[in-house]
Enzyme design. Structure first.
Site, PDB file in Angstrom:
ATOM      1  N   ASP A 103     -56.878  88.012 -58.601  1.00 66.02           N
ATOM      2  CA  ASP A 103     -55.900  89.093 -58.558  1.00 66.02           C
ATOM      3  C   ASP A 103     -55.268  89.194 -59.941  1.00 66.02           C
ATOM      4  O   ASP A 103     -54.658  88.231 -60.407  1.00 66.02           O
ATOM      5  CB  ASP A 103     -54.850  88.736 -57.501  1.00 66.02           C
ATOM      6  CG  ASP A 103     -53.943  89.896 -57.159  1.00 66.02           C
ATOM      7  OD1 ASP A 103     -53.385  89.888 -56.060  1.00 66.02           O
ATOM      8  OD2 ASP A 103     -53.779  90.796 -58.005  1.00 66.02           O
ATOM      9  N   ASP A 139     -57.825  95.893 -59.362  1.00 68.14           N
ATOM     10  CA  ASP A 139     -57.279  94.639 -59.902  1.00 68.14           C
ATOM     11  C   ASP A 139     -57.574  93.411 -59.043  1.00 68.14           C
ATOM     12  O   ASP A 139     -56.951  92.373 -59.205  1.00 68.14           O
ATOM     13  CB  ASP A 139     -55.760  94.764 -60.087  1.00 68.14           C
ATOM     14  CG  ASP A 139     -55.024  94.914 -58.770  1.00 68.14           C
ATOM     15  OD1 ASP A 139     -55.679  95.143 -57.738  1.00 68.14           O
ATOM     16  OD2 ASP A 139     -53.792  94.812 -58.770  1.00 68.14           O
ATOM     17  N   GLU A 140     -58.512  93.512 -58.126  1.00 69.88           N
ATOM     18  CA  GLU A 140     -58.738  92.413 -57.199  1.00 69.88           C
ATOM     19  C   GLU A 140     -60.201  92.287 -56.830  1.00 69.88           C
ATOM     20  O   GLU A 140     -60.881  93.285 -56.633  1.00 69.88           O
ATOM     21  CB  GLU A 140     -57.926  92.681 -55.932  1.00 69.88           C
ATOM     22  CG  GLU A 140     -57.375  91.429 -55.281  1.00 69.88           C
ATOM     23  CD  GLU A 140     -56.573  91.762 -54.043  1.00 69.88           C
ATOM     24  OE1 GLU A 140     -55.486  92.343 -54.189  1.00 69.88           O
ATOM     25  OE2 GLU A 140     -57.036  91.438 -52.941  1.00 69.88           O
TER      26      GLU A 140
END
Length: 358
Positions: free
Chosen positions: A9, A107-108
Site C-alpha cells: 500500500d 496505490d495498492e
DNA sequence: CTTCGGCTGACGG
DNA sequence: CTAACGCCGTCAGCCGAAG
C-alpha cells in the site's frame, strides 16, 4: 504448501506524489481534493499525516476539511494522470520482483511470494521492493506479509507509514484476536451496525456464532465469507488483473435541476469523454446506463441493452436522452449528480479481427 | 432450472 | 447549531421474462 501473500500500500499516495514534485510543501499538512463543479464543494481523496493530525480524513467533505485546516494547510486538486504515471513506475518494480501481482487500485497491490525457500526468502523480497520503491522513486509504502490476502491486508495497516509487518501462519490466530470485526475486509458501516446490534464487537466474540447466523444476517455469499474470515480463513487467490466489466463517468452538476436540456448538456459532456476512452480501448459495448443521484443522495439507474454493439457516439447519446426522459417522467426528484455508464463489452476488437482473419 | 437484463445496495479505494 | 459530501469499480441479490 502454505501460501505467502503480500499486500503493498503506497502511503497517502496522492499527497506523496504531490510532495514528490513540490518538495517545499513537505512537512505541511497536504490535502488532496476531488472538486466538483460547485463552488467550494468536493471531497477529500487523501491527505498526509500532518493533515490527519488535524483530524482531516479521506472521504470527508471539503467544507469540513477547510474548517479543520490551519494556515499552513495546502489544498491541491487531484491530478489523476500524474498519479497514474507514478503508479506505473511502482508496478514495474513490483513486476520485476514478483510474477504474480494483482493490482487493486492505483496505490495498492497483492502479490504471491509462495516459494520453495520459504518465508525468509519472501521477507527478503519485500525488503528489496520497499528499498527500490524508495531509492528509485522516492516513495514510501507499507507492506503486510502473511499466508492469505485477508491477513496480509490487515498486517499492512498495522504499521504505517513506511511499515513492514509480518504475520506468520502460526501467528495468524493471535493477530486476529487483537482486532475487532470492523477491521475485517468487507465489514463496512452497515454490517458493523448489524453486528453491533447483536452485541458483537471483537473477532473472538464473533466466533461464538455459527455460519448460519452470519448468512441470515448479511446473505449467503457474504455471510459465508465473513464466517471464514473470523477464523482467518481466506482462500482467495492472487489473480492477474481481469478486463474491466464496465466504464463510467459521473459528475455533480452546477445546481440541482430537472431541466431536460441542462441535464443533457452534462450527459453529452460525459458521454463524449467516455466514448473517446472506450474507442481508444478498442472495446465494444451493448449496454448503456444513465445514473442519477438525486437531492437526497439516492442513486437511481436506468439501463438499456441493445441487440448489437453500439458503435456511434450519436447512438449513445440518443439512448441516454431516452433514459433521461423516462427518469424525468417517473420521478419528481431533482438531479444532483449525473453519470453515464457503458457495459456488456464484446471481445476485444483487435482480437475479433484476428479471429475473423483466421 | 438456468440465464439474462434491470435495478438497488454494500463496500473499497 | 448541524450537516455538510467525489468518482469510480466490483459483487451480491432480487425480480421478472425468456430459453
Amino acid at each position: 504448501m502454505e501460501r505467502i501473500i503480500g499486500l503493498m500500500d503506497l502511503d497517502y499516495f496522492y499527497a506523496q506524489c504531490e510532495i514528490l514534485r513540490k518538495p517545499e510543501i513537505k512537512g505541511k499538512p497536504v490535502v488532496i481534493v476531488m472538486p466538483s463543479l460547485r463552488e467550494g464543494s468536493g471531497a477529500i481523496a487523501t491527505c498526509n499525516y500532518e493533515a490527519r493530525a488535524l483530524k482531516i480524513k479521506s472521504g470527508m467533505p471539503l467544507s469540513l476539511a477547510k474548517k479543520l485546516s490551519n494556515s499552513e494547510t495546502v489544498f491541491i486538486n487531484a491530478d489523476k494522470p500524474y498519479y497514474l504515471e507514478v503508479s506505473q513506475k511502482v508496478f514495474e518494480i513490483l513486476d520485476f520482483f514478483c510474477e504474480k501481482v494483482e493490482q487493486v487500485s492505483v496505490d495498492e497491490a497483492y502479490f504471491d511470494l509462495t516459494n520453495p525457500q520459504g518465508f525468509d526468502k519472501a521477507v527478503e523480497i519485500c525488503q528489496k521492493i520497499k528499498q527500490r520503491i524508495f531509492l528509485d522513486l522516492g516513495l514510501t509504502c507499507s507492506i503486510g506479509l502473511s499466508t492469505n490476502k485477508l491477513v496480509a491486508k490487515m498486517a499492512s495497516s498495522e504499521k504505517k507509514p513506511d511499515g513492514f509487518f509480518i504475520v506468520k501462519g502460526s501467528e495468524v490466530d493471535s493477530f486476529l484476536l487483537k482486532h475487532s470485526v470492523t477491521d475485517l475486509f468487507g465489514v463496512g458501516p452497515k454490517t458493523e451496525e448489524l453486528l453491533r446490534k447483536k452485541g458483537i464487537w471483537s473477532i473472538s466474540g464473533a466466533r461464538n456464532y455459527p455460519k448460519s447466523f452470519f448468512v441470515e444476517l448479511i446473505g449467503e455469499a457474504n455471510g459465508a465469507k465473513l464466517f471464514d474470515f473470523i477464523f482467518g480463513i481466506d482462500n482467495r487467490e492472487v489473480e492477474p488483473n481481469r478486463e474491466k466489466q464496465q466504464l463510467s463517468r459521473m459528475m455533480t452538476i452546477k445546481e440541482d435541476s430537472r431541466d431536460f436540456e441542462i441535464i443533457m448538456q452534462n450527459i453529452n459532456f460525459l458521454a463524449e469523454m467516455l466514448y473517446k476512452e472506450i474507442t481508444s480501448l478498442k472495446k465494444n459495448f451493448k449496454t448503456v446506463s444513465l445514473i442519477i443521484v438525486n437531492e437526497k443522495m439516492e442513486t437511481i439507474t436506468k439501463s438499456r441493452t441493445a441487440a448489437q454493439p453500439i458503435n456511434s457516439f450519436e447512438e449513445l447519446v440518443l439512448i441516454e436522452s431516452e433514459l433521461l426522459k423516462s427518469f424525468l417522467s417517473e420521478s419528481q426528484s431533482m438531479v444532483r449528480r449525473v453519470g453515464v455508464r457503458v457495459s456488456n463489452f464484446d471481445a476485444d476488437l483487435g482480437l475479433q479481427r484476428k479471429l475473423f482473419e483466421f
